[in-house]
Design a protein around this motif. Structure first.
Motif, PDB file in Angstrom:
ATOM      1  N   LEU A 179       9.838   8.155  14.511  1.00  0.00           N
ATOM      2  CA  LEU A 179      10.490   9.060  13.319  1.00  0.00           C
ATOM      3  C   LEU A 179      10.579   8.021  12.240  1.00  0.00           C
ATOM      4  CD1 LEU A 179      11.885  11.597  12.012  1.00  0.00           C
ATOM      5  CD2 LEU A 179      13.823  10.660  13.195  1.00  0.00           C
ATOM      6  N   ALA A 180      11.118   6.866  12.420  1.00  0.00           N
ATOM      7  CA  ALA A 180      11.443   5.956  11.530  1.00  0.00           C
ATOM      8  C   ALA A 180      10.162   5.380  10.732  1.00  0.00           C
ATOM      9  CB  ALA A 180      12.115   4.983  11.946  1.00  0.00           C
ATOM     10  N   LEU A 181       9.107   5.175  11.676  1.00  0.00           N
ATOM     11  CA  LEU A 181       7.977   4.652  11.070  1.00  0.00           C
ATOM     12  C   LEU A 181       7.346   5.895  10.292  1.00  0.00           C
ATOM     13  CD1 LEU A 181       5.634   2.449  11.156  1.00  0.00           C
ATOM     14  CD2 LEU A 181       4.824   3.623  13.096  1.00  0.00           C
ATOM     15  N   THR A 182       7.298   6.805  10.831  1.00  0.00           N
ATOM     16  CA  THR A 182       6.611   8.219  10.046  1.00  0.00           C
ATOM     17  C   THR A 182       7.363   8.356   8.508  1.00  0.00           C
ATOM     18  OG1 THR A 182       6.271   9.286  11.983  1.00  0.00           O
ATOM     19  CG2 THR A 182       6.075  10.678   9.976  1.00  0.00           C
ATOM     20  N   VAL A 183       8.595   8.181   8.645  1.00  0.00           N
ATOM     21  CA  VAL A 183       9.550   8.518   7.395  1.00  0.00           C
ATOM     22  C   VAL A 183       9.143   7.211   6.420  1.00  0.00           C
ATOM     23  CG1 VAL A 183      11.711   8.230   6.282  1.00  0.00           C
ATOM     24  CG2 VAL A 183      11.390   9.805   8.137  1.00  0.00           C
ATOM     25  N   LEU A 184       9.013   5.943   6.876  1.00  0.00           N
ATOM     26  CA  LEU A 184       8.712   4.979   5.974  1.00  0.00           C
ATOM     27  C   LEU A 184       7.326   4.970   5.362  1.00  0.00           C
ATOM     28  CD1 LEU A 184       9.010   2.099   5.068  1.00  0.00           C
ATOM     29  CD2 LEU A 184       7.896   1.331   7.286  1.00  0.00           C
ATOM     30  N   LEU A 185       6.124   5.457   6.260  1.00  0.00           N
ATOM     31  CA  LEU A 185       4.878   5.750   5.859  1.00  0.00           C
ATOM     32  C   LEU A 185       5.028   6.745   4.762  1.00  0.00           C
ATOM     33  CD1 LEU A 185       2.820   5.320   8.979  1.00  0.00           C
ATOM     34  CD2 LEU A 185       2.997   3.702   7.074  1.00  0.00           C
ATOM     35  N   ALA A 186       5.858   7.963   5.064  1.00  0.00           N
ATOM     36  CA  ALA A 186       5.761   8.953   3.824  1.00  0.00           C
ATOM     37  C   ALA A 186       6.362   8.464   2.762  1.00  0.00           C
ATOM     38  CB  ALA A 186       6.562  10.209   4.674  1.00  0.00           C
ATOM     39  N   VAL A 187       7.474   7.825   2.718  1.00  0.00           N
ATOM     40  CA  VAL A 187       7.977   7.445   1.457  1.00  0.00           C
ATOM     41  C   VAL A 187       7.273   6.372   0.521  1.00  0.00           C
ATOM     42  CG1 VAL A 187      10.518   8.249   2.117  1.00  0.00           C
ATOM     43  CG2 VAL A 187       9.833   5.715   2.494  1.00  0.00           C
ATOM     44  N   LEU A 188       6.634   5.538   1.358  1.00  0.00           N
ATOM     45  CA  LEU A 188       5.491   4.631   0.837  1.00  0.00           C
ATOM     46  C   LEU A 188       4.621   5.338  -0.175  1.00  0.00           C
ATOM     47  CD1 LEU A 188       5.212   1.760   2.990  1.00  0.00           C
ATOM     48  CD2 LEU A 188       6.565   1.774   0.936  1.00  0.00           C
ATOM     49  N   CYS A 189       4.223   6.561   0.045  1.00  0.00           N
ATOM     50  CA  CYS A 189       3.409   7.244  -0.539  1.00  0.00           C
ATOM     51  C   CYS A 189       3.964   7.783  -2.007  1.00  0.00           C
ATOM     52  CB  CYS A 189       2.627   8.455   0.207  1.00  0.00           C
ATOM     53  SG  CYS A 189       1.814   7.928   1.492  1.00  0.00           S
ATOM     54  N   PHE A 190       5.281   7.880  -2.240  1.00  0.00           N
ATOM     55  CA  PHE A 190       5.776   8.163  -3.244  1.00  0.00           C
ATOM     56  C   PHE A 190       5.805   7.464  -4.533  1.00  0.00           C
ATOM     57  CE2 PHE A 190       8.666  11.190  -0.152  1.00  0.00           C
ATOM     58  CZ  PHE A 190       7.383  12.120  -0.320  1.00  0.00           C
ATOM     59  N   ARG A 191       5.810   7.863  -5.729  1.00  0.00           N
ATOM     60  CA  ARG A 191       5.964   6.763  -6.832  1.00  0.00           C
ATOM     61  C   ARG A 191       7.349   6.756  -7.165  1.00  0.00           C
ATOM     62  NH1 ARG A 191       2.602   8.029 -12.260  1.00  0.00           N
ATOM     63  NH2 ARG A 191       1.094   6.234 -11.561  1.00  0.00           N
ATOM     64  N   VAL A 192       8.025   5.553  -6.523  1.00  0.00           N
ATOM     65  CA  VAL A 192       9.325   5.415  -6.542  1.00  0.00           C
ATOM     66  C   VAL A 192       9.310   3.588  -6.735  1.00  0.00           C
ATOM     67  CG1 VAL A 192      10.285   7.282  -5.479  1.00  0.00           C
ATOM     68  CG2 VAL A 192       9.850   5.278  -4.210  1.00  0.00           C
ATOM     69  N   ASN A 193      10.333   3.262  -7.143  1.00  0.00           N
ATOM     70  CA  ASN A 193      10.393   1.761  -6.845  1.00  0.00           C
ATOM     71  C   ASN A 193      10.724   1.092  -5.590  1.00  0.00           C
ATOM     72  OD1 ASN A 193      11.452  -1.023  -7.037  1.00  0.00           O
ATOM     73  ND2 ASN A 193      11.705  -0.696  -9.321  1.00  0.00           N
ATOM     74  N   HIS A 194       9.549   0.510  -4.940  1.00  0.00           N
ATOM     75  CA  HIS A 194       9.616   0.042  -3.494  1.00  0.00           C
ATOM     76  C   HIS A 194      10.513  -1.087  -3.300  1.00  0.00           C
ATOM     77  CE1 HIS A 194       5.703   2.318  -3.461  1.00  0.00           C
ATOM     78  NE2 HIS A 194       6.460   3.063  -2.695  1.00  0.00           N
ATOM     79  N   ALA A 195      10.777  -1.844  -4.451  1.00  0.00           N
ATOM     80  CA  ALA A 195      11.422  -3.038  -4.043  1.00  0.00           C
ATOM     81  C   ALA A 195      13.006  -2.384  -4.075  1.00  0.00           C
ATOM     82  CB  ALA A 195      11.454  -3.882  -5.335  1.00  0.00           C
ATOM     83  N   MET A 196      13.384  -1.594  -4.864  1.00  0.00           N
ATOM     84  CA  MET A 196      14.864  -1.125  -4.745  1.00  0.00           C
ATOM     85  C   MET A 196      15.034  -0.307  -3.386  1.00  0.00           C
ATOM     86  SD  MET A 196      17.619  -0.474  -6.359  1.00  0.00           S
ATOM     87  CE  MET A 196      17.515  -0.510  -8.213  1.00  0.00           C
ATOM     88  N   MET A 197      13.908   0.462  -3.102  1.00  0.00           N
ATOM     89  CA  MET A 197      13.892   1.200  -1.817  1.00  0.00           C
ATOM     90  C   MET A 197      14.375   0.091  -0.765  1.00  0.00           C
ATOM     91  SD  MET A 197      11.200   3.859  -0.253  1.00  0.00           S
ATOM     92  CE  MET A 197      10.012   2.354  -0.155  1.00  0.00           C
TER      93      MET A 197
END
Length: 192
Positions: free
Chosen positions: A44-62
């Motif tokens: 679940l944690a890995l799936t959520v991580l891969l999903a949120v990496l696809c969004f256009r957000v600031n990954h360093a802040m995340m």
């Protein structure tokens, strides 16, 4: 791990210093909270991580927010356990969970664990409120010229030399394509 953390902090510093896109910074905070609340070490944690990496957000802040929230996420375990227990004891959810556990990858998600399920639900429920709370803060510290589209390229500066060369080439093309135009010499003057 230390070098990775320093790189993430350096990227975060650059992102906040640039602060041109407050919605990306706020999205990074909100999704970082979601990632930090979910217990790690499951699918679940890995799936959520891969999903949120696809969004256009600031990954360093995340990443920074996820690391910070994960240190305090264990304090939520009693509440997560209660939420997960309520959901798993519900007759409709219980029946669905029993059918889902016969599927190949679902048991690796650990959603039968009350803490994991409760943390996931609490994290999902916190995404929009955290985004709504942090967006005005990042808009407040954003520079005035944030009207540009993040995907657009900056306009190229035009200098007078480039424009003159373009006009000269265009004029030469017009003279050469005219049926009445004769040979053009570089030193010849133009007829009126």
């Amino acid at each position: 791990m230390v070098i990775f953390s320093l790189k993430v902090l350096n990227n975060l510093r650059k992102a906040i210093a640039g602060r041109r896109f407050p919605h990306q910074l706020a999205g990074g905070v909100a999704l970082g909270v979601l990632l930090g609340v979910i217990p790690h070490g499951n699918l679940l944690a890995l799936t959520v991580l891969l999903a949120v990496l696809c969004f256009r957000v600031n990954h360093a802040m995340m990443a920074v927010v996820a690391i910070a929230v994960s240190f305090g996420a264990t304090e939520l375990d009693t509440y997560s356990h209660r939420v997960g227990e309520i959901l798993l004891m519900h007759p409709d959810v219980n029946e669905f969970a029993q059918r889902a556990w016969t599927m190949p990858l679902v048991p690796w998600t650990d959603l039968n664990n009350t803490v994991v399920l409760g943390s996931f639900v609490i994290g999902l429920a916190s995404v929009l409120p955290v985004f709504g709370l942090t967006l005005p803060i990042f808009r407040l510290i954003a520079p005035a010229e944030i009207d540009e589209d993040p995907g657009s390229l900056p306009a190229e500066p035009t200098d007078s030399l480039t424009v003159q060369r373009h006009d000269a080439a265009h004029e030469t093309f017009r003279r050469e394509s005219s049926p009445l135009a004769g040979p053009i010499s570089p030193n010849a003057s133009q007829p009126d």
